[in-house]
Write a protein that holds these residues in place. Structure first.
Motif, PDB file in Angstrom:
ATOM      1  N   GLU A   1       5.511 -12.060  -2.714  1.00 44.35           N
ATOM      2  CA  GLU A   1       5.273 -10.709  -2.203  1.00 44.35           C
ATOM      3  C   GLU A   1       5.248  -9.699  -3.344  1.00 44.35           C
ATOM      4  O   GLU A   1       4.378  -8.809  -3.380  1.00 44.35           O
ATOM      5  CB  GLU A   1       6.352 -10.318  -1.202  1.00 44.35           C
ATOM      6  N   ASN A   2       6.190  -9.828  -4.271  1.00 43.40           N
ATOM      7  CA  ASN A   2       6.227  -8.909  -5.410  1.00 43.40           C
ATOM      8  C   ASN A   2       4.969  -9.027  -6.264  1.00 43.40           C
ATOM      9  O   ASN A   2       4.411  -8.018  -6.716  1.00 43.40           O
ATOM     10  CB  ASN A   2       7.470  -9.173  -6.267  1.00 43.40           C
ATOM     11  N   ASP A   3       4.539 -10.280  -6.501  1.00 50.69           N
ATOM     12  CA  ASP A   3       3.317 -10.499  -7.274  1.00 50.69           C
ATOM     13  C   ASP A   3       2.107  -9.895  -6.570  1.00 50.69           C
ATOM     14  O   ASP A   3       1.252  -9.262  -7.197  1.00 50.69           O
ATOM     15  CB  ASP A   3       3.085 -12.001  -7.496  1.00 50.69           C
ATOM     16  N   LEU A   4       2.030 -10.102  -5.256  1.00 54.92           N
ATOM     17  CA  LEU A   4       0.911  -9.583  -4.475  1.00 54.92           C
ATOM     18  C   LEU A   4       0.893  -8.058  -4.515  1.00 54.92           C
ATOM     19  O   LEU A   4      -0.150  -7.442  -4.764  1.00 54.92           O
ATOM     20  CB  LEU A   4       1.009 -10.084  -3.030  1.00 54.92           C
ATOM     21  N   ARG A   5       2.034  -7.448  -4.284  1.00 58.82           N
ATOM     22  CA  ARG A   5       2.111  -5.991  -4.293  1.00 58.82           C
ATOM     23  C   ARG A   5       1.731  -5.433  -5.664  1.00 58.82           C
ATOM     24  O   ARG A   5       1.012  -4.432  -5.775  1.00 58.82           O
ATOM     25  CB  ARG A   5       3.518  -5.535  -3.905  1.00 58.82           C
ATOM     26  N   GLN A   6       2.193  -6.084  -6.726  1.00 63.55           N
ATOM     27  CA  GLN A   6       1.905  -5.615  -8.074  1.00 63.55           C
ATOM     28  C   GLN A   6       0.416  -5.717  -8.390  1.00 63.55           C
ATOM     29  O   GLN A   6      -0.178  -4.785  -8.959  1.00 63.55           O
ATOM     30  CB  GLN A   6       2.707  -6.418  -9.104  1.00 63.55           C
ATOM     31  N   LEU A   7      -0.211  -6.830  -8.009  1.00 64.41           N
ATOM     32  CA  LEU A   7      -1.642  -6.994  -8.252  1.00 64.41           C
ATOM     33  C   LEU A   7      -2.461  -5.960  -7.479  1.00 64.41           C
ATOM     34  O   LEU A   7      -3.454  -5.423  -7.993  1.00 64.41           O
ATOM     35  CB  LEU A   7      -2.084  -8.409  -7.863  1.00 64.41           C
ATOM     36  N   ILE A   8      -2.043  -5.679  -6.260  1.00 64.05           N
ATOM     37  CA  ILE A   8      -2.724  -4.647  -5.468  1.00 64.05           C
ATOM     38  C   ILE A   8      -2.538  -3.288  -6.122  1.00 64.05           C
ATOM     39  O   ILE A   8      -3.501  -2.520  -6.290  1.00 64.05           O
ATOM     40  CB  ILE A   8      -2.188  -4.625  -4.022  1.00 64.05           C
ATOM     41  N   CYS A   9      -1.323  -2.978  -6.519  1.00 66.70           N
ATOM     42  CA  CYS A   9      -1.013  -1.674  -7.103  1.00 66.70           C
ATOM     43  C   CYS A   9      -1.807  -1.422  -8.376  1.00 66.70           C
ATOM     44  O   CYS A   9      -2.303  -0.314  -8.614  1.00 66.70           O
ATOM     45  CB  CYS A   9       0.480  -1.568  -7.390  1.00 66.70           C
ATOM     46  N   GLU A  10      -1.964  -2.453  -9.189  1.00 68.75           N
ATOM     47  CA  GLU A  10      -2.673  -2.296 -10.458  1.00 68.75           C
ATOM     48  C   GLU A  10      -4.098  -1.801 -10.241  1.00 68.75           C
ATOM     49  O   GLU A  10      -4.557  -0.874 -10.921  1.00 68.75           O
ATOM     50  CB  GLU A  10      -2.683  -3.622 -11.220  1.00 68.75           C
ATOM     51  N   VAL A  11      -4.805  -2.411  -9.289  1.00 63.25           N
ATOM     52  CA  VAL A  11      -6.201  -2.027  -9.083  1.00 63.25           C
ATOM     53  C   VAL A  11      -6.307  -0.721  -8.289  1.00 63.25           C
ATOM     54  O   VAL A  11      -7.201   0.099  -8.536  1.00 63.25           O
ATOM     55  CB  VAL A  11      -7.005  -3.175  -8.431  1.00 63.25           C
ATOM     56  N   VAL A  12      -5.407  -0.495  -7.336  1.00 66.47           N
ATOM     57  CA  VAL A  12      -5.407   0.782  -6.607  1.00 66.47           C
ATOM     58  C   VAL A  12      -5.174   1.932  -7.575  1.00 66.47           C
ATOM     59  O   VAL A  12      -5.840   2.980  -7.501  1.00 66.47           O
ATOM     60  CB  VAL A  12      -4.345   0.800  -5.489  1.00 66.47           C
TER      61      VAL A  12
END
Length: 246
Positions: A197-208
């Motif tokens: 979940e942390n990895d997913l959220r971080q990857l989303i946040c980076e591109v957003v």
């Protein structure tokens, strides 16, 4: 953590757009029965082995197939971006906002009460209300971090930008974790789920952050609700285009 454990998610034959979208947005596109397979396999591998690469691949599958593509994604997230535009209008002091709350009226109130008041006002009563409420709570908590009582003078362009980036990040995160469904059950323990979940959220946040944050400059206060809606929609298109290459 553990947000992914709330349900089994949609089936491959579930409509691409939920029933609560506007009638004008309903698509005639037929969902592929296997459209969720790639997403769920990648998430399943990630929670078994902890691979960040598999989380990245999951985003690729999500953008290309599971979500129905970038244009369907914009429509599917319509209620979420509408609420985001309302959130922006309150914090930017827009004269156009249709809500009975303004920053000045919030001064001196405990921040947790302010956050609750705003999220209740904007979350609405439809299938995305819980996602909006959860995403908005997190976004406001992060943007107002360190502020115990609300002070309108502390709301800067940077605060508004951080709030909007966090809100869209969390909204997309919640949608993907829901759509991944039973794939989360492949984990051996909750620690592994939390890591993915942390990895997913971080990857989303980076591109957003890359696609949305540059929009928040000193003239952001001049933007209308409609323009903020379009900015979010365009960011989603660009985010999906980026993920399609994963």
């Amino acid at each position: 953590m553990g947000t992914s454990q709330s349900g089994v998610g949609p089936s491959g034959r579930s409509p691409l757009l939920p029933a609560w979208v506007d009638d004008s947005q309903v698509t005639t596109q037929t969902p592929g029965p296997q459209r969720l397979k790639g997403l769920r396999q990648a998430i399943g591998r990630a929670v078994r082995s902890g691979g960040r690469d598999d989380v990245r691949k999951a985003l690729g599958h999500y953008a290309r197939k599971a979500s129905g593509g970038k244009h369907i994604a914009v429509q599917k997230l319509g209620k979420i971006t509408q609420a985001g535009s309302g959130l922006f209008s309150i914090f930017s002091g827009s004269q156009q906002q249709q809500y009975s709350v303004n920053l000045h009226s919030l001064n001196g109130q405990p921040c947790d009460l302010v956050i609750n008041q705003i999220t209740q006002l904007l979350s609405g009563h439809h299938g995305d209300s819980d996602k909006i409420r959860a995403a908005m709570n997190i976004a406001l908590s992060e943007a107002l971090e360190g502020m115990t009582t609300f002070d309108e003078n502390s709301i800067t362009v940077e605060v508004i930008g951080k709030m909007m980036v966090c809100y869209l990040t969390e909204s997309i995160f919640l949608q993907i974790t829901h759509d991944a469904g039973k794939a989360w059950n492949k984990a051996d323990n909750l620690v592994q789920i939390s890591k993915v979940e942390n990895d997913l959220r971080q990857l989303i946040c980076e591109v957003v952050d890359i696609k949305l944050a540059p929009k928040f400059t000193d003239d952001v206060y001049q933007l209308t609700i409609e323009q903020m809606q379009e900015i979010q929609n365009q960011a989603i298109l660009e985010i999906w285009e980026e993920w399609e290459a994963y």
